[in-house]
Each structure stands twice: as structure tokens, then as C-alpha cells.
Design an enzyme around this catalytic site. Structure first.
Site, mmCIF file in Angstrom:
data_model
loop_
_atom_site.group_PDB
_atom_site.id
_atom_site.type_symbol
_atom_site.label_atom_id
_atom_site.label_comp_id
_atom_site.label_asym_id
_atom_site.label_seq_id
_atom_site.Cartn_x
_atom_site.Cartn_y
_atom_site.Cartn_z
ATOM 1 N N CYS A 136 0.798 -1.198 0.013
ATOM 2 C CA CYS A 136 -0.245 0.089 0.255
ATOM 3 C C CYS A 136 0.862 1.424 -0.029
ATOM 4 O O CYS A 136 1.405 1.571 0.791
ATOM 5 C CB CYS A 136 -1.067 -0.105 1.260
ATOM 6 S SG CYS A 136 -1.971 1.503 1.254
ATOM 7 N N CYS A 139 -0.330 4.107 2.214
ATOM 8 C CA CYS A 139 -0.057 3.836 3.687
ATOM 9 C C CYS A 139 1.362 4.135 4.040
ATOM 10 O O CYS A 139 1.747 4.919 4.934
ATOM 11 C CB CYS A 139 -0.402 2.195 4.011
ATOM 12 S SG CYS A 139 -1.934 1.811 3.309
ATOM 13 N N ASP A 140 2.225 3.739 3.029
ATOM 14 C CA ASP A 140 3.701 3.624 3.390
ATOM 15 C C ASP A 140 4.727 4.428 2.556
ATOM 16 O O ASP A 140 5.979 4.192 2.833
ATOM 17 C CB ASP A 140 4.012 2.068 3.587
ATOM 18 C CG ASP A 140 3.407 1.119 4.483
ATOM 19 O OD1 ASP A 140 2.772 1.526 5.615
ATOM 20 O OD2 ASP A 140 3.083 0.051 3.994
#
Ligand code: NDP
Length: 310
Positions: A136, A139-140
Site C-alpha cells: 500500500c 499507507c507507507d
């Protein structure tokens, strides 16, 4: 088999399921949530969550799911460990089998079973998951600012992840195992126009390198038949997601990828009283906050449905 009667069963314990449980139990519905095969859902395999509103200093994914659970329990939702192993939506009220051991008879169901990222299946990929290997970018990606990363895949997800990462990182290698992309034309054009995206065709990942964090990968060119190593700090796997919808296939309308189809702008499925929330019906946004919003919608839709049944 033991039988039990309730208003609402929520299947799945990610942000969608828990948000549905908070709203439903607060509205006075007798609600039972089954956590499923991956309690806490995909966030339990993430470390820092920095983009969920209300946590100015970020929060660890697993901790966030514990907080969601406590909030649902505070209003009376009963959270149970266990898996709904089969469903019978052919008659009303619905019947759900839990762990093949007991039967739950429920007036409504909210499906929040999520989707699971597909992985390459390498041991080194699993070992470094959360330590530079991710599925993701939203997300990261932030953790790899000004670094070099690689994305694996050739579909719209890989294209989107690469474009997102290109804005944060120094360079993105997009590793495509064939000599063409499956992504839509517009996404392909954007990839080609972006200077710091370097597409490596006919390229597969053989190994992720590094002990406690990703330091590189060994790649294989399946046309030239040669191996080489490249230095990267992050590896994003974007080879598709699989919605967890197997047990509902017999009853619910789904698209070609197995995502449950809901009426636009609602969580209503083709079966009255069955609702779908979160990633199980969303292949586009797939964020904790959008899943939570969808869980809230599911509870409101279920509540409205149940008020017509009294
Ligand atoms: P896709 O199934 O479309 O693409 C998967 C890609 O991963 C393919 O290029 C495939 O390669 C590659 N792949 C699969 N397994 C491996 C492997 N083991 N090693 C290397 N590469 C592999 O998945 P997506 O998640 O990209 O998209 C799913 C659906 O969601 C699509 O319909 C897409 O259009 C849609 N979507 C829409 C978005 C939007 O509208 N904004 C955003 C994201 C997705 P190969 O081609 O060789 O099989």
C-alpha cells in the site's frame, strides 16, 4: 448444532466491521461481530498509520484496531473470535454457520470481510513485510521520501502506486513481468510521461535483499535470461487484491474480480437485509478511513431495514 437469534451479524473486524458495530450497537441493535480469519484485518500487518484523522501523532495499525474494538464493545456489541464458514441467504431470517460448530439466525448481515493483497510468495518478501515490503503506497510511501523504490505489477493498481510514489521518492522502478502493461491507456500515458519512473519490462523479482530492512532486490529478465541486483529501500507489491467473498458467491452479485456489487451510494446488495461495507465492495479507494465511513453507512442501512421488520 447450537442455534442463536440476533438482529445483526457483522462479519469481519477491520475498520469497516468495527465502525458498523459502533453505530449499530449504539442504535440499540443486538449486534454480534465475528472477527474472522485475520482479526483486525489488513491494518494488523501495517506498522504506523499516519493518515487516519484523529491521531495527530500516528498510531500503530494493530493498536488502532484494539481501540476500534473497545469502542464497539463500550456500546454493547459482542465481539467474538471465530469465522463465519458458510451462509444461507435463501430464506429469511438468514442462517450463518460459525466455525462449522454453531448456527446464528440473524435478521440482517453486514459483510466486512475485506480484501487481501496478493503477494509474490517469496520467503524474503514475507520476512521483510512491514520492513520495506508493503502492498500500500498511500499507507507507507511517506517512509521512503527521497529514496529509491520498486513497484511490482502491470495493472491499474501498480500504475497508481507508481505515480503516487513518484511524487515522494527519488526514483521508482516499475517491474513488469511481460512486455506490456495491463493498466488503462490513460495510466500508461501518465507513467511514460513521468521522468522518475523507470519501467523494467520482462522483469521478475527473485529475492528481496536485506536483514532487518529492504536494501535491494535480485531481479530476473525473462527475455534476456539474466539476473542482476538493484539497490532499493522499499518494495511495493501491486499484483492485485482478492476480495474475501468466496462463501457469498452463491447468493450475491459480484463483479468479474469477485467484489460485491452494492447499489451506488449505499451498502445495499441484491439481497434485502444483506449489506456490504469496506474493501469487499471497494476496489478503488481501499483506505481505513473510507472503509470506516462505509461501515457507518452499512449500520445505518441495516437499522433502516430492520425498522421495517418490526
Ligand atoms: P490486475 O489484475 O488488473 O493486474 C495485476 C497485475 O499484476 C498484472 O499486470 C499481472 O501481470 C501482475 N501480476 C500478477 N501476478 C504477478 C506475479 N506473481 N508477479 C508479477 N506480476 C504479477 O490488478 P489491479 O489490482 O491492478 O486491478 C484490479 C482491478 O481494479 C482492475 O479492474 C483495475 O482496472 C481496477 N482498478 C481501478 C482503479 C481505478 O479505477 N482508479 C485503481 C486500481 C485498480 P500479467 O499482466 O502478466 O498477468
Amino acid at each position: 448444532m447450537k442455534e442463536e437469534y440476533i438482529d445483526l451479524c457483522i462479519i469481519g473486524s477491520g475498520p469497516a466491521g468495527y465502525s458498523a458495530a459502533i453505530y449499530a450497537s449504539r442504535a440499540g441493535l443486538k449486534t454480534i461481530l465475528y472477527k474472522g480469519f485475520q482479526p483486525g484485518g489488513q491494518l494488523t500487518i501495517t506498522s504506523d498509520v499516519e493518515n487516519y484523522p484523529g491521531y495527530p501523532n500516528g498510531v500503530q495499525g494493530p493498536q488502532m484496531m484494539i481501540d476500534f474494538q473497545k469502542q464497539a464493545e463500550r456500546f454493547g456489541a459482542e465481539v467474538r473470535t471465530g469465522d463465519v464458514t458458510s451462509v444461507d441467504f435463501s430464506s429469511y431470517p438468514f442462517k450463518l454457520d460459525v466455525d462449522n460448530k454453531s448456527t446464528l439466525i440473524t435478521k440482517s448481515v453486514i459483510i466486512s470481510t475485506g480484501a487481501s493483497a496478493k503477494w509474490l510468495g517469496l520467503k524474503s518478501e514475507e520476512r521483510l513485510n512491514g520492513k520495506g515490503v508493503s502492498a500500500c503506497a498511500v499507507c507507507d510511501g511517506f517512509f521512503f521520501r527521497n529514496k529509491i523504490v520498486a513497484v511490482v505489477g502491470g495493472g491499474d493498481t501498480a500504475a497508481e502506486e507508481s505515480l503516487y510514489l513518484s511524487k515522494l521518492t527519488k526514483k521508482v522502478y516499475l517491474l513488469v513481468r511481460k512486455d506490456f502493461l495491463r493498466a488503462s491507456k490513460i495510466m500508461q500515458d501518465r507513467l511514460i510521461e513521468t521522468d522518475n519512473i523507470n519501467i523494467l519490462w520482462n522483469t521478475e523479482v527473485l529475492e528481496v535483499l536485506g536483514n532487518n530492512k529492504v536494501e535491494g532486490i535480485t531481479i530476473f529478465n525473462n527475455k534476456k535470461n539474466n539476473k542482476s541486483d538493484i539497490n532499493i529501500s522499499g518494495l511495493f507489491i501491486a499484483i492485485g487484491h482478492k476480495p474475501n467473498t468466496e462463501i457469498f458467491k452463491k447468493y450475491l452479485k459480484m463483479d468479474n474480480n469477485g467484489y460485491i456489487i452494492t447499489n451506488p451510494g449505499t451498502t445495499i446488495t441484491n439481497i434485502k437485509g444483506v449489506f456490504a461495507t469496506g474493501d469487499v465492495q471497494d476496489k478503488v479507494y481501499r483506505q481505513a478511513v473510507t472503509a470506516a465511513g462505509s461501515g457507518c453507512m452499512g449500520a445505518l442501512d441495516a437499522e433502516r431495514f430492520l425498522s421495517t421488520k418490526k
